[in-house]
Design a protein around this motif. Sequence first.
Motif, PDB file in Angstrom:
ATOM      1  N   ARG A  17       0.833  -1.207   0.000  1.00  0.00           N
ATOM      2  CA  ARG A  17       0.000   0.000   0.000  1.00  0.00           C
ATOM      3  C   ARG A  17       0.865   1.254   0.000  1.00  0.00           C
ATOM      4  NH1 ARG A  17      -3.457  -0.066   4.863  1.00  0.00           N
ATOM      5  NH2 ARG A  17      -4.234   1.878   4.002  1.00  0.00           N
ATOM      6  N   PHE A  18       2.089   1.113   0.503  1.00  0.00           N
ATOM      7  CA  PHE A  18       3.027   2.233   0.534  1.00  0.00           C
ATOM      8  C   PHE A  18       4.087   2.096  -0.557  1.00  0.00           C
ATOM      9  CE2 PHE A  18       1.332   1.762   4.837  1.00  0.00           C
ATOM     10  CZ  PHE A  18       0.771   3.017   4.990  1.00  0.00           C
ATOM     11  N   ARG A  19       3.751   1.322  -1.607  1.00  0.00           N
ATOM     12  CA  ARG A  19       4.642   1.121  -2.765  1.00  0.00           C
ATOM     13  C   ARG A  19       5.991   0.542  -2.351  1.00  0.00           C
ATOM     14  NH1 ARG A  19       1.224   1.035  -6.738  1.00  0.00           N
ATOM     15  NH2 ARG A  19       0.126   2.959  -7.098  1.00  0.00           N
ATOM     16  N   ARG A  20       5.959  -0.415  -1.456  1.00  0.00           N
ATOM     17  CA  ARG A  20       7.189  -1.019  -0.984  1.00  0.00           C
ATOM     18  C   ARG A  20       6.993  -2.524  -0.894  1.00  0.00           C
ATOM     19  NH1 ARG A  20      10.241  -2.462   2.919  1.00  0.00           N
ATOM     20  NH2 ARG A  20      12.170  -1.512   3.580  1.00  0.00           N
ATOM     21  N   ASN A  21       7.934  -3.285  -1.447  1.00  0.00           N
ATOM     22  CA  ASN A  21       7.889  -4.739  -1.355  1.00  0.00           C
ATOM     23  C   ASN A  21       8.798  -5.188  -0.216  1.00  0.00           C
ATOM     24  OD1 ASN A  21       6.212  -5.172  -3.621  1.00  0.00           O
ATOM     25  ND2 ASN A  21       7.948  -4.772  -4.952  1.00  0.00           N
ATOM     26  N   PRO A  22       8.297  -6.086   0.646  1.00  0.00           N
ATOM     27  CA  PRO A  22       9.132  -6.542   1.751  1.00  0.00           C
ATOM     28  C   PRO A  22      10.262  -7.431   1.246  1.00  0.00           C
ATOM     29  CG  PRO A  22       7.096  -7.778   1.696  1.00  0.00           C
ATOM     30  CD  PRO A  22       6.971  -6.689   0.664  1.00  0.00           C
ATOM     31  N   SER A  23      11.414  -7.309   1.851  1.00  0.00           N
ATOM     32  CA  SER A  23      12.544  -8.167   1.512  1.00  0.00           C
ATOM     33  C   SER A  23      12.401  -9.486   2.273  1.00  0.00           C
ATOM     34  CB  SER A  23      13.854  -7.487   1.887  1.00  0.00           C
ATOM     35  OG  SER A  23      13.946  -7.369   3.289  1.00  0.00           O
ATOM     36  N   MET A  24      13.193 -10.461   1.867  1.00  0.00           N
ATOM     37  CA  MET A  24      13.178 -11.743   2.572  1.00  0.00           C
ATOM     38  C   MET A  24      13.599 -11.544   4.024  1.00  0.00           C
ATOM     39  SD  MET A  24      12.577 -14.948   2.627  1.00  0.00           S
ATOM     40  CE  MET A  24      12.324 -15.380   0.932  1.00  0.00           C
ATOM     41  N   LYS A  25      14.563 -10.664   4.244  1.00  0.00           N
ATOM     42  CA  LYS A  25      15.031 -10.379   5.611  1.00  0.00           C
ATOM     43  C   LYS A  25      13.887  -9.836   6.468  1.00  0.00           C
ATOM     44  CE  LYS A  25      18.695  -7.884   8.024  1.00  0.00           C
ATOM     45  NZ  LYS A  25      19.839  -6.990   7.885  1.00  0.00           N
ATOM     46  N   GLU A  26      13.097  -8.932   5.903  1.00  0.00           N
ATOM     47  CA  GLU A  26      11.956  -8.368   6.641  1.00  0.00           C
ATOM     48  C   GLU A  26      10.898  -9.435   6.909  1.00  0.00           C
ATOM     49  OE1 GLU A  26      11.818  -3.741   5.233  1.00  0.00           O
ATOM     50  OE2 GLU A  26      11.187  -5.261   3.776  1.00  0.00           O
ATOM     51  N   LEU A  27      10.621 -10.276   5.917  1.00  0.00           N
ATOM     52  CA  LEU A  27       9.639 -11.343   6.117  1.00  0.00           C
ATOM     53  C   LEU A  27      10.099 -12.325   7.186  1.00  0.00           C
ATOM     54  CD1 LEU A  27       8.498 -12.067   2.456  1.00  0.00           C
ATOM     55  CD2 LEU A  27       7.160 -11.001   4.266  1.00  0.00           C
ATOM     56  N   LYS A  28      11.389 -12.641   7.203  1.00  0.00           N
ATOM     57  CA  LYS A  28      11.927 -13.544   8.225  1.00  0.00           C
ATOM     58  C   LYS A  28      11.777 -12.933   9.613  1.00  0.00           C
ATOM     59  CE  LYS A  28      16.087 -15.414   6.737  1.00  0.00           C
ATOM     60  NZ  LYS A  28      17.292 -15.533   5.999  1.00  0.00           N
ATOM     61  N   ARG A  29      12.074 -11.650   9.712  1.00  0.00           N
ATOM     62  CA  ARG A  29      11.974 -10.966  11.011  1.00  0.00           C
ATOM     63  C   ARG A  29      10.521 -10.868  11.480  1.00  0.00           C
ATOM     64  NH1 ARG A  29      11.029  -5.838  11.999  1.00  0.00           N
ATOM     65  NH2 ARG A  29      11.594  -5.138   9.924  1.00  0.00           N
TER      66      ARG A  29
END
Length: 63
Positions: A17-29
């Motif tokens: 929604r904020f035009r940002r894709n989560p990185s794998m690092k963020e998804l892991k965290r």
Amino acid sequence: MTDLERKIYRIIYNMSRFRRNPSMKELKRKTGKGEPEIRKAVNNLISRKELEWDKEKREWRFK
């Protein structure tokens, strides 16, 4: 949809929604899971047409 799939879906949806894709690092965290589990959950969402990756716009599309 499993709990992990639902959590990943919501993370991707909210961040996109904020035009940002989560990185794998963020998804892991944010999920507390490892890369293989996250990849499997995302592939399950894609195979069930819950998520779709738009290569041209480099963003997710949602059901």
